[in-house]
Design an enzyme around this catalytic site. Structure first.
Site, PDB file in Angstrom:
ATOM      1  N   ALA A  65      71.891  26.427  58.777  1.00 31.12           N
ATOM      2  CA  ALA A  65      70.495  26.221  59.153  1.00 31.12           C
ATOM      3  C   ALA A  65      69.706  27.402  58.587  1.00 31.12           C
ATOM      4  CB  ALA A  65      70.377  26.167  60.663  1.00 31.12           C
ATOM      5  N   GLY A 110      75.352  25.142  59.976  1.00 29.16           N
ATOM      6  CA  GLY A 110      74.799  23.787  59.905  1.00 29.16           C
ATOM      7  C   GLY A 110      75.304  23.012  58.693  1.00 29.16           C
ATOM      8  N   GLU A 113      78.548  21.659  59.676  1.00 27.96           N
ATOM      9  CA  GLU A 113      78.259  20.576  60.627  1.00 27.96           C
ATOM     10  C   GLU A 113      77.773  19.317  59.897  1.00 27.96           C
ATOM     11  OE1 GLU A 113      75.752  23.291  63.165  1.00 27.96           O
ATOM     12  OE2 GLU A 113      76.866  22.248  64.734  1.00 27.96           O
ATOM     13  N   GLU A 133      78.121  31.043  63.553  1.00 29.74           N
ATOM     14  CA  GLU A 133      76.961  31.170  64.456  1.00 29.74           C
ATOM     15  C   GLU A 133      77.093  32.283  65.491  1.00 29.74           C
ATOM     16  OE1 GLU A 133      78.169  28.316  63.386  1.00 29.74           O
ATOM     17  OE2 GLU A 133      76.568  26.869  63.064  1.00 29.74           O
TER      18      GLU A 133
HETATM   19  N1  DAK Z   1      69.299  30.627  55.865  1.00 34.23           N
HETATM   20  C1  DAK Z   1      68.309  31.112  55.078  1.00 34.23           C
HETATM   21  N2  DAK Z   1      68.521  31.721  53.895  1.00 34.23           N
HETATM   22  C2  DAK Z   1      69.802  31.840  53.476  1.00 34.23           C
HETATM   23  C3  DAK Z   1      70.885  31.349  54.239  1.00 34.23           C
HETATM   24  C4  DAK Z   1      70.593  30.730  55.495  1.00 34.23           C
HETATM   25  N3  DAK Z   1      71.538  30.199  56.265  1.00 34.23           N
HETATM   26  N4  DAK Z   1      72.021  31.636  53.560  1.00 34.23           N
HETATM   27  C5  DAK Z   1      71.647  32.258  52.418  1.00 34.23           C
HETATM   28  N5  DAK Z   1      70.306  32.381  52.363  1.00 34.23           N
HETATM   29  C6  DAK Z   1      69.517  32.996  51.316  1.00 34.23           C
HETATM   30  C7  DAK Z   1      69.673  34.511  51.314  1.00 34.23           C
HETATM   31  O1  DAK Z   1      68.835  35.082  52.291  1.00 34.23           O
HETATM   32  C8  DAK Z   1      69.268  34.846  49.897  1.00 34.23           C
HETATM   33  O2  DAK Z   1      67.865  34.818  49.810  1.00 34.23           O
HETATM   34  P1  DAK Z   1      67.063  35.990  48.981  1.00 34.23           P
HETATM   35  O3  DAK Z   1      67.459  37.263  49.617  1.00 34.23           O
HETATM   36  O4  DAK Z   1      67.558  35.835  47.567  1.00 34.23           O
HETATM   37  O5  DAK Z   1      65.631  35.613  49.174  1.00 34.23           O
HETATM   38  C9  DAK Z   1      69.781  33.665  49.105  1.00 34.23           C
HETATM   39  O6  DAK Z   1      69.996  32.602  50.052  1.00 34.23           O
HETATM   40  C10 DAK Z   1      71.126  33.946  48.425  1.00 34.23           C
HETATM   41  O7  DAK Z   1      71.997  34.419  49.413  1.00 34.23           O
HETATM   42  P2  DAK Z   1      72.872  35.761  49.249  1.00 34.23           P
HETATM   43  O8  DAK Z   1      72.172  36.734  48.365  1.00 34.23           O
HETATM   44  O9  DAK Z   1      73.226  36.213  50.614  1.00 34.23           O
HETATM   45  O10 DAK Z   1      74.138  35.184  48.476  1.00 34.23           O
HETATM   46  P3  DAK Z   1      75.604  35.781  48.472  1.00 34.23           P
HETATM   47  O11 DAK Z   1      76.345  35.024  47.422  1.00 34.23           O
HETATM   48  O12 DAK Z   1      75.614  37.273  48.407  1.00 34.23           O
HETATM   49  O13 DAK Z   1      76.216  35.396  49.911  1.00 34.23           O
HETATM   50  C11 DAK Z   1      76.653  33.878  51.763  1.00 34.23           C
HETATM   51  C12 DAK Z   1      76.440  34.043  50.231  1.00 34.23           C
HETATM   52  C13 DAK Z   1      76.716  32.382  52.065  1.00 34.23           C
HETATM   53  C14 DAK Z   1      77.988  34.547  52.154  1.00 34.23           C
HETATM   54  C15 DAK Z   1      75.488  34.567  52.511  1.00 34.23           C
HETATM   55  O14 DAK Z   1      74.253  34.097  51.960  1.00 34.23           O
HETATM   56  C16 DAK Z   1      75.476  34.276  53.978  1.00 34.23           C
HETATM   57  O15 DAK Z   1      76.245  34.836  54.744  1.00 34.23           O
HETATM   58  N6  DAK Z   1      74.548  33.374  54.418  1.00 34.23           N
HETATM   59  C17 DAK Z   1      74.363  33.069  55.821  1.00 34.23           C
HETATM   60  C18 DAK Z   1      75.461  32.158  56.292  1.00 34.23           C
HETATM   61  C19 DAK Z   1      75.314  31.831  57.738  1.00 34.23           C
HETATM   62  O16 DAK Z   1      75.349  32.713  58.630  1.00 34.23           O
HETATM   63  N7  DAK Z   1      75.179  30.538  58.041  1.00 34.23           N
HETATM   64  C20 DAK Z   1      75.002  30.085  59.389  1.00 34.23           C
HETATM   65  C21 DAK Z   1      73.549  30.017  59.674  1.00 34.23           C
HETATM   66  S1  DAK Z   1      73.261  29.709  61.394  1.00 34.23           S
HETATM   67  C22 DAK Z   1      71.615  24.645  66.628  1.00 34.23           C
HETATM   68  C23 DAK Z   1      71.616  23.945  65.458  1.00 34.23           C
HETATM   69  C24 DAK Z   1      72.121  24.496  64.348  1.00 34.23           C
HETATM   70  C25 DAK Z   1      72.595  25.788  64.349  1.00 34.23           C
HETATM   71  C26 DAK Z   1      72.586  26.488  65.528  1.00 34.23           C
HETATM   72  C27 DAK Z   1      72.108  25.933  66.665  1.00 34.23           C
HETATM   73  N8  DAK Z   1      71.136  24.014  67.782  1.00 34.23           N
HETATM   74  C28 DAK Z   1      70.716  22.648  67.671  1.00 34.23           C
HETATM   75  C29 DAK Z   1      71.204  24.630  69.046  1.00 34.23           C
HETATM   76  C30 DAK Z   1      73.072  26.313  63.123  1.00 34.23           C
HETATM   77  C31 DAK Z   1      73.031  27.600  62.864  1.00 34.23           C
HETATM   78  C32 DAK Z   1      73.405  28.075  61.544  1.00 34.23           C
HETATM   79  O17 DAK Z   1      73.722  27.343  60.657  1.00 34.23           O
END
Ligand code: DAK
Length: 258
Positions: A65, A110, A113, A133
């Site tokens: 997400a 997400g 998911e 998460e």
């Molecule tokens: N959201 C927004 N931007 C993201 C992103 C994300 N999830 N993942 C990556 N980006 C963006 C980065 O901020 C970066 O943007 P700039 O800095 O260039 O502007 C760009 O994508 C490239 O990312 P990286 O520079 O970080 O790329 P790397 O290759 O170094 O790293 C990575 C790749 C996938 C390991 C890293 O980007 C990363 O850790 N990303 C976050 C992964 C993450 O934590 N995903 C889970 C998100 S939380 C709910 C419903 C849904 C959810 C929760 C509750 N309810 C209904 C209650 C879901 C929650 C989630 O999904």
């Protein structure tokens, strides 16, 4: 419809839908969910193809997400965002046609998911899965807690979600989350090949298989058998006749009326 994030591409009876916001690793934002809902409305209204394949552009399937969009939400906005996501994924799962996730890269949060809301998952050996998460102070909210538990086991789901650790496609395969591992440059060919195979089968039979298997999981075994019997018998109105006649007449079935 002119989509900004979704890129649909038709190959006969199969459509490939690419999620394309590579600058944010295809993170799921409100605009994505609006487009997805419009896209699903069109499939339900028109059933323009028989099998859908979902993939991501660039190095990610979907990295989760959109954290940048979520960070400033107040609880009531977060509730709306979460409801929209949950409903969209339920609608995707309940589509009458099969949906294959071709997981090309990061499938985190997400994104994982989303892949789990599809009917089956093919994974590139380069794909990385995970539900990180809890590291962000969140829990999976698009039914990931429930789908992962049903796709693997209670212990596996608890370990994945509580550790928040990313895991490889091979591990996802071992867990039963991925049904087929593919070489990265073969992923789309393999996904299309599976989709085309399914698209050649009796289209009503395929839709009924999906309905019986998905609905049957929430019924008692006897109720599920009743449902199976009902759907089986409905096929004798037309499609089963054509399929069996074609076999006896040593020809390919003609599903064009189905
Ligand atoms: N959201 C927004 N931007 C993201 C992103 C994300 N999830 N993942 C990556 N980006 C963006 C980065 O901020 C970066 O943007 P700039 O800095 O260039 O502007 C760009 O994508 C490239 O990312 P990286 O520079 O970080 O790329 P790397 O290759 O170094 O790293 C990575 C790749 C996938 C390991 C890293 O980007 C990363 O850790 N990303 C976050 C992964 C993450 O934590 N995903 C889970 C998100 S939380 C709910 C419903 C849904 C959810 C929760 C509750 N309810 C209904 C209650 C879901 C929650 C989630 O999904």
């Amino acid at each position: 419809m002119d989509y900004q994030i979704l890129k649909p591409e038709r190959f006969g009876n199969v459509e490939v839908l690419t999620i394309s916001r590579p600058e944010a690793l295809n993170a799921l934002n409100s605009a994505f969910f609006s487009e997805l809902n419009t896209y699903i409305d069109d499939i339900i209204a028109n059933e323009p193809f028989r099998v859908l394949v979902i993939t991501g552009a660039g190095k990610a399937f979907v990295a989760g997400a959109d954290i940048a969009e979520m960070v400033d939400m107040n609880p009531s906005e977060a509730k709306g965002f979460s409801e929209k996501g949950q409903q969209s994924f339920m609608r995707l799962e309940e589509l009458p046609i099969p949906v294959i996730a071709a997981v090309n890269g990061y499938a985190l949060g997400g994104g994982c998911e989303l892949a789990m809301a599809c009917d089956m998952r093919l994974g590139s050996t380069k794909a990385v899965f995970g539900l990180p998460e809890v590291g962000l102070g969140l829990i999976p909210g698009y039914a990931g807690t429930q789908r992962l538990t049903r796709l693997t086991s209670l212990g596996n789901a608890l370990k994945c979600i509580m550790s928040g650790d990313p895991f490889s496609a091979e591990e996802a395969y071992r867990l039963g989350l991925v049904q087929q591992l593919c070489e990265p440059d073969m992923l789309m060919e393999d996904a299309l090949s599976l989709a085309r195979k399914i698209a050649k089968r009796g289209p009503k039979a395929i839709r009924k298989v999906k309905e019986v298997i998905r609905k049957g999981r929430h019924l008692s075994f006897n109720q599920a058998m009743d449902l199976e019997k009902e759907k089986f018998s409905q096929l004798f109105e037309d499609e089963a006749k054509e399929g069996m006649k074609a076999f006896l007449e040593k020809r390919k079935p003609d599903w064009s009326n189905n």
